[in-house]
Design a protein around this motif. Structure first.
Motif, PDB file in Angstrom:
ATOM      1  N   PRO A   1       7.970   3.152   4.844  1.00  0.00           N
ATOM      2  CA  PRO A   1       6.865   4.481   5.122  1.00  0.00           C
ATOM      3  C   PRO A   1       7.307   5.443   4.129  1.00  0.00           C
ATOM      4  CG  PRO A   1       8.682   4.391   6.739  1.00  0.00           C
ATOM      5  CD  PRO A   1       9.072   3.064   5.975  1.00  0.00           C
ATOM      6  N   TRP A   2       6.099   6.281   3.967  1.00  0.00           N
ATOM      7  CA  TRP A   2       6.125   7.490   3.055  1.00  0.00           C
ATOM      8  C   TRP A   2       6.310   8.912   3.953  1.00  0.00           C
ATOM      9  CZ3 TRP A   2       1.123   5.490   0.293  1.00  0.00           C
ATOM     10  CH2 TRP A   2       1.532   4.423  -0.406  1.00  0.00           C
ATOM     11  N   THR A   3       6.897   9.903   3.470  1.00  0.00           N
ATOM     12  CA  THR A   3       6.746  11.202   3.907  1.00  0.00           C
ATOM     13  C   THR A   3       5.266  11.636   3.486  1.00  0.00           C
ATOM     14  OG1 THR A   3       7.617  12.149   1.824  1.00  0.00           O
ATOM     15  CG2 THR A   3       9.032  11.489   3.386  1.00  0.00           C
TER      16      THR A   3
ATOM     17  N   ARG B   1       0.528   1.147 -10.498  1.00  0.00           N
ATOM     18  CA  ARG B   1       0.678   1.252  -9.245  1.00  0.00           C
ATOM     19  C   ARG B   1       1.867   0.540  -8.750  1.00  0.00           C
ATOM     20  NH1 ARG B   1      -0.986  -1.614  -4.699  1.00  0.00           N
ATOM     21  NH2 ARG B   1      -1.315  -0.423  -2.675  1.00  0.00           N
ATOM     22  N   ALA B   2       1.721  -0.735  -9.050  1.00  0.00           N
ATOM     23  CA  ALA B   2       3.114  -1.477  -8.919  1.00  0.00           C
ATOM     24  C   ALA B   2       4.180  -0.978  -9.232  1.00  0.00           C
ATOM     25  CB  ALA B   2       2.739  -2.898  -9.416  1.00  0.00           C
ATOM     26  N   ILE B   3       4.448  -0.214 -10.434  1.00  0.00           N
ATOM     27  CA  ILE B   3       5.755   0.286 -10.809  1.00  0.00           C
ATOM     28  C   ILE B   3       6.246   1.363  -9.879  1.00  0.00           C
ATOM     29  CG2 ILE B   3       6.715   1.552 -12.482  1.00  0.00           C
ATOM     30  CD1 ILE B   3       5.108  -0.064 -14.709  1.00  0.00           C
ATOM     31  N   TRP B   4       5.160   2.480  -9.480  1.00  0.00           N
ATOM     32  CA  TRP B   4       5.236   3.357  -8.685  1.00  0.00           C
ATOM     33  C   TRP B   4       5.767   2.968  -7.244  1.00  0.00           C
ATOM     34  CZ3 TRP B   4       3.722   5.390  -4.155  1.00  0.00           C
ATOM     35  CH2 TRP B   4       3.645   6.715  -3.877  1.00  0.00           C
ATOM     36  N   LEU B   5       4.982   1.996  -6.515  1.00  0.00           N
ATOM     37  CA  LEU B   5       5.492   1.439  -5.544  1.00  0.00           C
ATOM     38  C   LEU B   5       6.658   0.974  -5.451  1.00  0.00           C
ATOM     39  CD1 LEU B   5       2.107  -0.442  -4.490  1.00  0.00           C
ATOM     40  CD2 LEU B   5       2.840   1.958  -3.357  1.00  0.00           C
ATOM     41  N   SER B   6       7.270   0.506  -6.447  1.00  0.00           N
ATOM     42  CA  SER B   6       8.614  -0.045  -6.491  1.00  0.00           C
ATOM     43  C   SER B   6       9.584   1.001  -6.121  1.00  0.00           C
ATOM     44  CB  SER B   6       8.860  -1.030  -7.825  1.00  0.00           C
ATOM     45  OG  SER B   6       8.950  -0.044  -9.130  1.00  0.00           O
ATOM     46  N   PHE B   7       9.346   1.952  -6.541  1.00  0.00           N
ATOM     47  CA  PHE B   7      10.327   3.288  -6.758  1.00  0.00           C
ATOM     48  C   PHE B   7       9.811   4.056  -5.488  1.00  0.00           C
ATOM     49  CE2 PHE B   7      10.457   2.581 -11.216  1.00  0.00           C
ATOM     50  CZ  PHE B   7      11.859   2.389 -11.210  1.00  0.00           C
TER      51      PHE B   7
ATOM     52  N   ASP C   1       0.648  12.091  -0.421  1.00  0.00           N
ATOM     53  CA  ASP C   1      -0.122  13.070  -1.110  1.00  0.00           C
ATOM     54  C   ASP C   1       0.015  12.709  -2.773  1.00  0.00           C
ATOM     55  OD1 ASP C   1      -1.132  14.171   0.840  1.00  0.00           O
ATOM     56  OD2 ASP C   1       0.248  15.956   0.999  1.00  0.00           O
ATOM     57  N   GLU C   2       1.263  12.434  -2.811  1.00  0.00           N
ATOM     58  CA  GLU C   2       1.400  11.959  -4.483  1.00  0.00           C
ATOM     59  C   GLU C   2       0.887  10.817  -5.017  1.00  0.00           C
ATOM     60  OE1 GLU C   2       4.890  10.786  -7.592  1.00  0.00           O
ATOM     61  OE2 GLU C   2       5.372  11.667  -5.883  1.00  0.00           O
ATOM     62  N   TYR C   3       0.596   9.802  -3.962  1.00  0.00           N
ATOM     63  CA  TYR C   3       0.174   8.383  -4.161  1.00  0.00           C
ATOM     64  C   TYR C   3      -1.335   8.671  -4.563  1.00  0.00           C
ATOM     65  CZ  TYR C   3      -2.027   4.071  -3.234  1.00  0.00           C
ATOM     66  OH  TYR C   3      -2.704   2.884  -3.324  1.00  0.00           O
ATOM     67  N   HIS C   4      -1.900   9.502  -3.589  1.00  0.00           N
ATOM     68  CA  HIS C   4      -3.264   9.488  -3.536  1.00  0.00           C
ATOM     69  C   HIS C   4      -3.765  10.685  -4.741  1.00  0.00           C
ATOM     70  CE1 HIS C   4      -3.903   7.586  -0.040  1.00  0.00           C
ATOM     71  NE2 HIS C   4      -3.471   8.242   0.766  1.00  0.00           N
TER      72      HIS C   4
ATOM     73  N   THR D   1      -2.324  -2.886   0.612  1.00  0.00           N
ATOM     74  CA  THR D   1      -1.510  -2.531   1.815  1.00  0.00           C
ATOM     75  C   THR D   1      -2.401  -1.759   2.904  1.00  0.00           C
ATOM     76  OG1 THR D   1       0.666  -2.827   1.048  1.00  0.00           O
ATOM     77  CG2 THR D   1       0.518  -2.080   3.300  1.00  0.00           C
ATOM     78  N   HIS D   2      -2.711  -2.113   3.877  1.00  0.00           N
ATOM     79  CA  HIS D   2      -3.547  -1.421   5.074  1.00  0.00           C
ATOM     80  C   HIS D   2      -2.623  -1.186   6.564  1.00  0.00           C
ATOM     81  CE1 HIS D   2      -6.758  -2.318   2.432  1.00  0.00           C
ATOM     82  NE2 HIS D   2      -6.440  -3.606   2.435  1.00  0.00           N
ATOM     83  N   TRP D   3      -2.800   0.156   6.565  1.00  0.00           N
ATOM     84  CA  TRP D   3      -2.032   0.348   8.042  1.00  0.00           C
ATOM     85  C   TRP D   3      -3.129   0.767   9.115  1.00  0.00           C
ATOM     86  CZ3 TRP D   3       2.588   4.356   7.731  1.00  0.00           C
ATOM     87  CH2 TRP D   3       3.673   3.717   6.771  1.00  0.00           C
ATOM     88  N   GLN D   4      -2.887   0.266  10.187  1.00  0.00           N
ATOM     89  CA  GLN D   4      -3.641   0.265  11.231  1.00  0.00           C
ATOM     90  C   GLN D   4      -3.190   0.586  12.452  1.00  0.00           C
ATOM     91  OE1 GLN D   4      -7.032  -2.757  11.321  1.00  0.00           O
ATOM     92  NE2 GLN D   4      -6.066  -3.667   9.531  1.00  0.00           N
ATOM     93  N   GLN D   5      -3.862   1.383  13.450  1.00  0.00           N
ATOM     94  CA  GLN D   5      -3.790   1.603  14.710  1.00  0.00           C
ATOM     95  C   GLN D   5      -4.757   1.640  15.553  1.00  0.00           C
ATOM     96  OE1 GLN D   5      -1.750   5.646  14.941  1.00  0.00           O
ATOM     97  NE2 GLN D   5       0.438   4.497  14.873  1.00  0.00           N
ATOM     98  N   PRO D   6      -4.760   1.212  16.718  1.00  0.00           N
ATOM     99  CA  PRO D   6      -6.133   0.942  17.636  1.00  0.00           C
ATOM    100  C   PRO D   6      -6.674   2.256  17.907  1.00  0.00           C
ATOM    101  CG  PRO D   6      -4.095  -0.459  18.519  1.00  0.00           C
ATOM    102  CD  PRO D   6      -3.548   0.395  17.284  1.00  0.00           C
ATOM    103  N   GLY D   7      -8.005   2.253  17.894  1.00  0.00           N
ATOM    104  CA  GLY D   7      -8.537   3.292  18.224  1.00  0.00           C
ATOM    105  C   GLY D   7      -8.850   4.529  17.197  1.00  0.00           C
ATOM    106  N   VAL D   8      -8.020   4.716  16.223  1.00  0.00           N
ATOM    107  CA  VAL D   8      -8.132   5.797  15.259  1.00  0.00           C
ATOM    108  C   VAL D   8      -9.235   5.905  14.284  1.00  0.00           C
ATOM    109  CG1 VAL D   8      -5.402   5.944  15.344  1.00  0.00           C
ATOM    110  CG2 VAL D   8      -6.601   4.519  13.411  1.00  0.00           C
ATOM    111  N   SER D   9      -9.467   6.864  13.496  1.00  0.00           N
ATOM    112  CA  SER D   9     -10.528   7.141  12.657  1.00  0.00           C
ATOM    113  C   SER D   9      -9.821   6.849  11.265  1.00  0.00           C
ATOM    114  CB  SER D   9     -10.897   8.327  12.614  1.00  0.00           C
ATOM    115  OG  SER D   9     -11.713   8.607  13.759  1.00  0.00           O
TER     116      SER D   9
END
Length: 223
Positions: free
Chosen positions: A74-76, A64-70, A81-84, A33-41
């Motif tokens: 959007p994430w806090t 990763r699929a198991i973790w994402l299901s829980f 940070d836990e994902y990364h 999954t990719h999040w995008q906003q115009p003009g950001v870095s």
């Protein structure tokens, strides 16, 4: 931390900005999954098709699929940070281990990737920092609002695939289909990415001839 005013002259005078959780987020999906906003870095990573052994990659995808299901988005910031820590860091360790053909270790091959970055520099994007490792690439880059991640990444891969095959006498898929990205959240995040890119060759224990590191004049000021 960098003075944001230095960025105002870049990319058609587009003002430098960070991720804004209150603005519209464009979500695209391939395998990731990719999040995008115009003009950001963005902090971007993409790698050669053979850089990840299939066994490790499948294991990573399943966990990763198991973790994402829980942890639906959007994430806090804490969940992100836990994902990364769990998944981005693991992928980066595997890439730094030097799996696959590592054809980017060759200077003439890296030169093709460098040329692809510079071709639309200052028009479609503004680069702040990048490193070309033996089997993957990291970039810190601001996109012009008219351009999306998938279009810019497609251009880089398309411009280099044929030439790399010619230089190496190979054929087939050159680059992975997908890519990894993070929108830069704030000045501290920006500086941390600068340091990560700068230190990556040392962490991977590479000799100077095995990688190419580039930084803008402004980024060189980040300690």
């Amino acid at each position: 931390m960098l003075d944001e005013r230095v960025f105002h002259r870049f990319v058609h005078r587009v003002e430098f900005k960070y991720f804004n959780p209150f603005e519209h987020i464009r979500v695209t999906r391939q395998n990731l999954t990719h999040w995008q906003q115009p003009g950001v870095s963005y902090f971007l990573t993409y790698h050669l098709a053979d850089a990840m052994p299939a066994v490790l990659l499948n294991q990573w995808k399943q966990e990763r699929a198991i973790w994402l299901s829980f942890h639906p988005e959007p994430w806090t910031p804490e969940v992100e940070d836990e994902y990364h820590r769990r998944f981005s860091s693991q992928m980066e360790r595997w890439l730094d281990a030097g799996h696959g053909s590592c054809v980017l270790r060759r200077p003439e091959v890296r030169a093709e990737v460098e040329e692809s970055f510079r071709y639309f520099e200052g028009v479609r994007y503004q680069s702040f920092s990048w490193v070309i490792m033996p089997n993957h690439v990291h970039l810190l880059v601001m996109l012009h609002p008219d351009w999306t991640l998938e279009k810019v990444l497609f251009t880089w891969k398309r411009r280099t695939s044929g030439r790399i095959h010619e230089l190496c006498g190979t054929e087939g898929q050159q680059w992975q289909h997908d890519y990894f990205d993070r929108i830069i959240r704030d000045g501290q995040h920006f500086d941390n990415v600068v340091r990560y890119i700068r230190r990556n060759p040392v962490k991977a224990k590479l000799r100077e001839a095995e990688y190419t590191l580039w930084e803008s004049d402004e980024v060189k000021a980040v300690p």
